[in-house]
Design an enzyme around this catalytic site. Structure first.
Site: not given
Length: 347
Positions: A216, A276, A328
């Protein structure tokens, strides 16, 4: 004063890598079956709306892994970020045993704070097959230099990281932007070497949790680099008004992230909001992940529009094995003109 963990955190285990201590989860059998909590306070990045998403992904994965047999490893993890997590409240990880088969097992994990679900993931685990089995096989090759030579990984000695990233449980090299001169963002890529600090002692499950954590890092932010967007909490024109030490640190970070001289970004659009929304990891070679060894991360974006952007990521071992593919989608909104000031932006 509210407690940030339900159980008093034990001292860090010196026999484990820092990332293992960061991601440790504690089972709470007293509350019910398959319920876990964060052992230590999660990291809240400066200026972020909530705690670092990679820590929640990794702790959910660690909790789910605790409920499957030892010879099962995750092959896919599909996540949704629902609410910003607080670093000042304990997190409860509720694992639901959806299915247990001979070859596959499925778990859903909800991360909750104050009774509200802040994050949810569905994880599929696969039993490791004998290496003698015949299988269909191919893999995206590790990128190479224009000359065709392998991309050299950093030396094992510490790299000269910017002041603003020192202290992370992961060590990283500078970001390189490939095809940076292209006017088209989808033709560019970013590459970066990274590895967990120390030596991971907890076996495959710990290495996979570490990979999930770092997956991430810089992910949706790739959009800002490919579009050369201004992302600091002050105007580019105000750079010279900052204290000299802060100017140095910000310039160092900007160069580290592959964007060169800060003044080249004067006049570029500014990020207004970046969050996100979802996150997917496909673990291709779970048993070959060694997150405490150098891994090459390559990211690109096939699309951005309508206030959102999509980024894909490939993670390779230093010897060229494609370990994981990640995707993502995130909210990517630009600051609007001064005329729209005062209108609150809501997700």
């Amino acid at each position: 004063m509210a407690r940030v963990t339900l159980v008093k955190p034990p001292p860090p285990d010196p026999n484990k890598a820092p990332i293992e201590n960061v991601l440790e989860v504690t089972e709470l059998a007293v509350l019910g079956p398959n319920i876990f909590t964060n052992t230590r306070q999660p990291w809240h990045p400066p200026g972020a709306r909530g705690i670092y998403g990679g820590s929640v992904i990794a702790m959910c994965l660690a909790a789910g892994q605790r409920t499957v047999p030892a010879d099962f490893s995750p092959h896919s993890c599909h996540c949704y970020f629902l609410l910003a997590g607080s670093g000042d409240l304990p997190i409860l990880f509720h694992v639901e045993l959806v299915r247990d088969g001979k070859s596959f097992a499925t778990r859903t994990v909800q991360a909750r704070q104050h009774g509200r679900c802040i994050f949810t993931t569905t994880i599929s685990f696969v039993r490791q097959r004998p290496s003698t089995d015949q299988v269909v096989s191919h893999a995206y090759p590790m990128p190479r230099l224009p000359s065709g030579a392998p991309i050299p990984c950093p030396p094992d000695s510490d790299t000269q990281e910017p002041d603003l990233v020192v202290g992370s449980p992961f060590q990283s090299g500078p970001i390189t932007i490939i095809n940076a001169a292209s006017p088209h963002a989808h033709e560019k890529k970013t590459r970066q070497w990274l590895r967990a600090r120390g030596t991971i002692a907890g076996g495959t499950a710990a290495h996979l949790a570490a990979l999930a954590y770092v997956s991430d890092s810089y992910f949706i932010g790739t959009i800002t680099r490919l579009h050369r967007l201004w992302r600091f909490p002050f105007k580019a024109e105000e750079l010279d008004n900052l204290p000299e030490d802060m100017q140095r640190r910000v310039a160092q970070l900007n160069e580290w992230e592959g964007l060169g001289d800060l003044r080249d970004l004067v006049g570029r659009p500014s990020i207004g909001m970046m969050v996100s929304l979802d996150h997917t990891i496909y673990f291709h070679e779970p048993t070959r992940v060694k997150a405490d060894e150098w891994m090459l991360n390559e990211m690109e974006s096939p699309w951005a529009g309508d206030g959102r952007g999509v980024v894909t990521q490939r993670i390779f071992s230093k010897d060229g094995v494609l370990l994981a593919t990640c995707v993502q989608e995130g909210l990517v909104r630009l600051k609007q003109e001064e005329s729209s000031k005062g209108k609150e932006s809501k997700l």
